[in-house]
Design a protein around this motif. Sequence first.
Motif, mmCIF file in Angstrom:
data_model
loop_
_atom_site.group_PDB
_atom_site.id
_atom_site.type_symbol
_atom_site.label_atom_id
_atom_site.label_comp_id
_atom_site.label_asym_id
_atom_site.label_seq_id
_atom_site.Cartn_x
_atom_site.Cartn_y
_atom_site.Cartn_z
ATOM 1 N N VAL A 67 6.639 -0.500 -4.525
ATOM 2 C CA VAL A 67 6.060 -1.282 -5.614
ATOM 3 C C VAL A 67 7.169 -1.790 -6.522
ATOM 4 O O VAL A 67 8.092 -1.051 -6.868
ATOM 5 C CB VAL A 67 5.072 -0.429 -6.451
ATOM 6 C CG1 VAL A 67 4.650 -1.174 -7.707
ATOM 7 C CG2 VAL A 67 3.853 -0.060 -5.624
ATOM 8 N N ASN A 68 7.063 -3.056 -6.904
ATOM 9 C CA ASN A 68 7.939 -3.608 -7.930
ATOM 10 C C ASN A 68 7.224 -3.530 -9.267
ATOM 11 O O ASN A 68 6.082 -3.987 -9.386
ATOM 12 C CB ASN A 68 8.288 -5.070 -7.623
ATOM 13 C CG ASN A 68 9.312 -5.207 -6.530
ATOM 14 O OD1 ASN A 68 9.379 -4.374 -5.635
ATOM 15 N ND2 ASN A 68 10.089 -6.272 -6.580
ATOM 16 N N ILE A 69 7.913 -2.964 -10.274
ATOM 17 C CA ILE A 69 7.327 -2.808 -11.601
ATOM 18 C C ILE A 69 7.980 -3.808 -12.541
ATOM 19 O O ILE A 69 9.173 -3.725 -12.822
ATOM 20 C CB ILE A 69 7.516 -1.372 -12.114
ATOM 21 C CG1 ILE A 69 6.768 -0.390 -11.188
ATOM 22 C CG2 ILE A 69 7.026 -1.234 -13.545
ATOM 23 C CD1 ILE A 69 7.025 1.063 -11.519
ATOM 24 N N ALA A 70 7.198 -4.779 -12.990
ATOM 25 C CA ALA A 70 7.717 -5.832 -13.872
ATOM 26 C C ALA A 70 6.840 -5.951 -15.106
ATOM 27 O O ALA A 70 6.447 -7.046 -15.508
ATOM 28 C CB ALA A 70 7.784 -7.162 -13.116
ATOM 29 N N VAL A 71 6.545 -4.802 -15.696
ATOM 30 C CA VAL A 71 5.763 -4.752 -16.936
ATOM 31 C C VAL A 71 6.728 -4.607 -18.102
ATOM 32 O O VAL A 71 7.922 -4.366 -17.897
ATOM 33 C CB VAL A 71 4.773 -3.566 -16.894
ATOM 34 C CG1 VAL A 71 3.821 -3.715 -15.718
ATOM 35 C CG2 VAL A 71 5.503 -2.227 -16.830
ATOM 36 N N PRO A 72 6.256 -4.737 -19.356
ATOM 37 C CA PRO A 72 7.161 -4.512 -20.487
ATOM 38 C C PRO A 72 7.864 -3.163 -20.394
ATOM 39 O O PRO A 72 7.278 -2.161 -19.961
ATOM 40 C CB PRO A 72 6.211 -4.585 -21.699
ATOM 41 C CG PRO A 72 5.130 -5.519 -21.252
ATOM 42 C CD PRO A 72 4.933 -5.219 -19.797
ATOM 43 N N SER A 80 5.486 4.019 -13.712
ATOM 44 C CA SER A 80 6.204 4.515 -12.532
ATOM 45 C C SER A 80 5.877 5.963 -12.201
ATOM 46 O O SER A 80 5.919 6.356 -11.025
ATOM 47 C CB SER A 80 7.716 4.370 -12.730
ATOM 48 O OG SER A 80 8.187 5.167 -13.805
ATOM 49 N N ARG A 81 5.550 6.771 -13.200
ATOM 50 C CA ARG A 81 5.339 8.209 -12.957
ATOM 51 C C ARG A 81 4.304 8.488 -11.861
ATOM 52 O O ARG A 81 4.603 9.198 -10.893
ATOM 53 C CB ARG A 81 4.944 8.922 -14.252
ATOM 54 C CG ARG A 81 4.791 10.438 -14.071
ATOM 55 C CD ARG A 81 4.082 11.075 -15.263
ATOM 56 N NE ARG A 81 4.873 10.987 -16.470
ATOM 57 C CZ ARG A 81 5.835 11.853 -16.817
ATOM 58 N NH1 ARG A 81 6.123 12.864 -16.009
ATOM 59 N NH2 ARG A 81 6.499 11.692 -17.944
ATOM 60 N N PRO A 82 3.065 7.970 -11.967
ATOM 61 C CA PRO A 82 2.080 8.294 -10.919
ATOM 62 C C PRO A 82 2.481 7.761 -9.544
ATOM 63 O O PRO A 82 2.129 8.367 -8.520
ATOM 64 C CB PRO A 82 0.790 7.646 -11.426
ATOM 65 C CG PRO A 82 1.223 6.618 -12.415
ATOM 66 C CD PRO A 82 2.478 7.135 -13.027
ATOM 67 N N LEU A 83 3.178 6.642 -9.497
ATOM 68 C CA LEU A 83 3.620 6.098 -8.215
ATOM 69 C C LEU A 83 4.647 7.017 -7.566
ATOM 70 O O LEU A 83 4.552 7.353 -6.377
ATOM 71 C CB LEU A 83 4.207 4.703 -8.412
ATOM 72 C CG LEU A 83 3.266 3.637 -8.980
ATOM 73 C CD1 LEU A 83 4.034 2.361 -9.281
ATOM 74 C CD2 LEU A 83 2.110 3.366 -8.029
ATOM 75 N N ILE A 84 5.644 7.422 -8.345
ATOM 76 C CA ILE A 84 6.691 8.301 -7.827
ATOM 77 C C ILE A 84 6.085 9.627 -7.373
ATOM 78 O O ILE A 84 6.450 10.168 -6.320
ATOM 79 C CB ILE A 84 7.785 8.516 -8.887
ATOM 80 C CG1 ILE A 84 8.506 7.201 -9.189
ATOM 81 C CG2 ILE A 84 8.797 9.568 -8.427
ATOM 82 C CD1 ILE A 84 9.465 7.270 -10.363
ATOM 83 N N GLU A 85 5.141 10.134 -8.153
ATOM 84 C CA GLU A 85 4.500 11.410 -7.798
ATOM 85 C C GLU A 85 3.694 11.300 -6.500
ATOM 86 O O GLU A 85 3.485 12.315 -5.816
ATOM 87 C CB GLU A 85 3.613 11.877 -8.948
ATOM 88 C CG GLU A 85 4.408 12.325 -10.176
ATOM 89 C CD GLU A 85 3.542 12.683 -11.365
ATOM 90 O OE1 GLU A 85 4.038 13.366 -12.281
ATOM 91 O OE2 GLU A 85 2.358 12.268 -11.391
ATOM 92 N N ARG A 86 3.272 10.092 -6.152
ATOM 93 C CA ARG A 86 2.564 9.862 -4.879
ATOM 94 C C ARG A 86 3.526 9.541 -3.741
ATOM 95 O O ARG A 86 3.094 9.284 -2.617
ATOM 96 C CB ARG A 86 1.567 8.713 -5.048
ATOM 97 C CG ARG A 86 0.350 9.058 -5.881
ATOM 98 C CD ARG A 86 -0.404 7.816 -6.316
ATOM 99 N NE ARG A 86 -0.769 6.938 -5.204
ATOM 100 C CZ ARG A 86 -1.268 5.709 -5.364
ATOM 101 N NH1 ARG A 86 -1.456 5.234 -6.600
ATOM 102 N NH2 ARG A 86 -1.593 4.972 -4.326
ATOM 103 N N GLY A 87 4.821 9.548 -4.034
ATOM 104 C CA GLY A 87 5.803 9.278 -2.993
ATOM 105 C C GLY A 87 6.028 7.810 -2.720
ATOM 106 O O GLY A 87 6.600 7.446 -1.680
ATOM 107 N N ILE A 88 5.617 6.936 -3.628
ATOM 108 C CA ILE A 88 5.800 5.494 -3.468
ATOM 109 C C ILE A 88 7.143 5.099 -4.067
ATOM 110 O O ILE A 88 7.464 5.453 -5.198
ATOM 111 C CB ILE A 88 4.650 4.723 -4.159
ATOM 112 C CG1 ILE A 88 3.328 5.036 -3.470
ATOM 113 C CG2 ILE A 88 4.923 3.217 -4.136
ATOM 114 C CD1 ILE A 88 2.114 4.428 -4.160
ATOM 115 N N HIS A 89 7.930 4.361 -3.307
ATOM 116 C CA HIS A 89 9.238 3.910 -3.773
ATOM 117 C C HIS A 89 9.057 2.746 -4.747
ATOM 118 O O HIS A 89 8.147 1.919 -4.587
ATOM 119 C CB HIS A 89 10.108 3.486 -2.583
ATOM 120 C CG HIS A 89 10.213 4.549 -1.530
ATOM 121 N ND1 HIS A 89 10.937 5.697 -1.708
ATOM 122 C CD2 HIS A 89 9.647 4.645 -0.297
ATOM 123 C CE1 HIS A 89 10.842 6.457 -0.622
ATOM 124 N NE2 HIS A 89 10.069 5.843 0.243
#
Length: 355
Positions: A67-72, A80-89
Amino acid sequence: MNTPLPVAVIGAGHMGRHHVRTYAQMPGVQLVAVIDSNVERARQLAEPLKVRYADRLTPELGDVAAVNIAVPTVHHLAVSRPLIERGIHVLIEKPLAPTATDAEQIAALAREHDVIVQVGHTERFNPAVRAVDRLGLRPKFVETHRISPFTFRSADVGVVFDLMIHDIDILLHLVRDEVQRVDAVGVNVLGKYEDIANARVTCRGGAVANLTASRLALKTERKLRVFAEKAYVSLDYQKKVGVAITLDRNLDVLKLAREKNIEDLSQMAGLDFGKMVHVEPLQIDDQDPLRTELETFVECVRTHKRPPVSVEDGVAAVRLAEQIVQSIATHAWDGDAGGRVGLAADIVGQSVRRT
């Protein structure tokens, strides 16, 4: 052939639009969804590409590997926290976080869950910067100028985190040394955060940098100069042009001095410097920095290797940016007896009251 990598973009604003457009054109990638808290904005980006959209990333949207994160920036840790915790780069737009504390939390999460986190310092992939990289210099002095008109997109942060952060990352990448001292000054003209800033950074090994950024200019200018023992490099990021004067290509100048028994180079004052010194244009390709950045991220996800702009690089850039902002806040303008410190207080309120 590799199975297309399923990716999503969170944030359909200025940078998110570029990420979506680039992914849609990249082979080996499947853009699964565009996510934004403003669903209408996400829809406008997603529908022409026939991809899904929503106000949050849920399993119902399909499997996603990256996932690309382009929020403020202020939301980077929370998103990013829940994504990383799910193993998503994740690729997180620059700066990594608004504070070093948040940045370090993201880095800790990445280590804990063995997840790739690349930071969107796109300037690192600028062909001009990569040309300087190939010279393998050990800089002794670095000077940067990054000025532009105010875009009003980043009014929630000062020019250090908005513009200078690019050059902070490049500086740390080139020098690769611990920062020992920071002296900075800045002024705010349009709002409560600094709009113009200058920082002098001294590293433990003696390298010095002078960084200048402004978002009050009427033109855009992005320049880098690097002084090393064996070379001088001048670079224009925007025009993607640069020149290098290197010792190995100019040994004939020193040889000429020896042949003429010249002990002081000032004795060669009558000679034409421009004709004597070898100035070499840097070999700069024409690659799109953002596309190169995203292709690199995808490759790092596939191979699970450390990205060239790692989460640790992102932490270091935020830490130095924070030091610069703190130095600006404690700068005494009128001497010890003046009491004028840091930025002008409540500048927006003052302007409103005057009108």
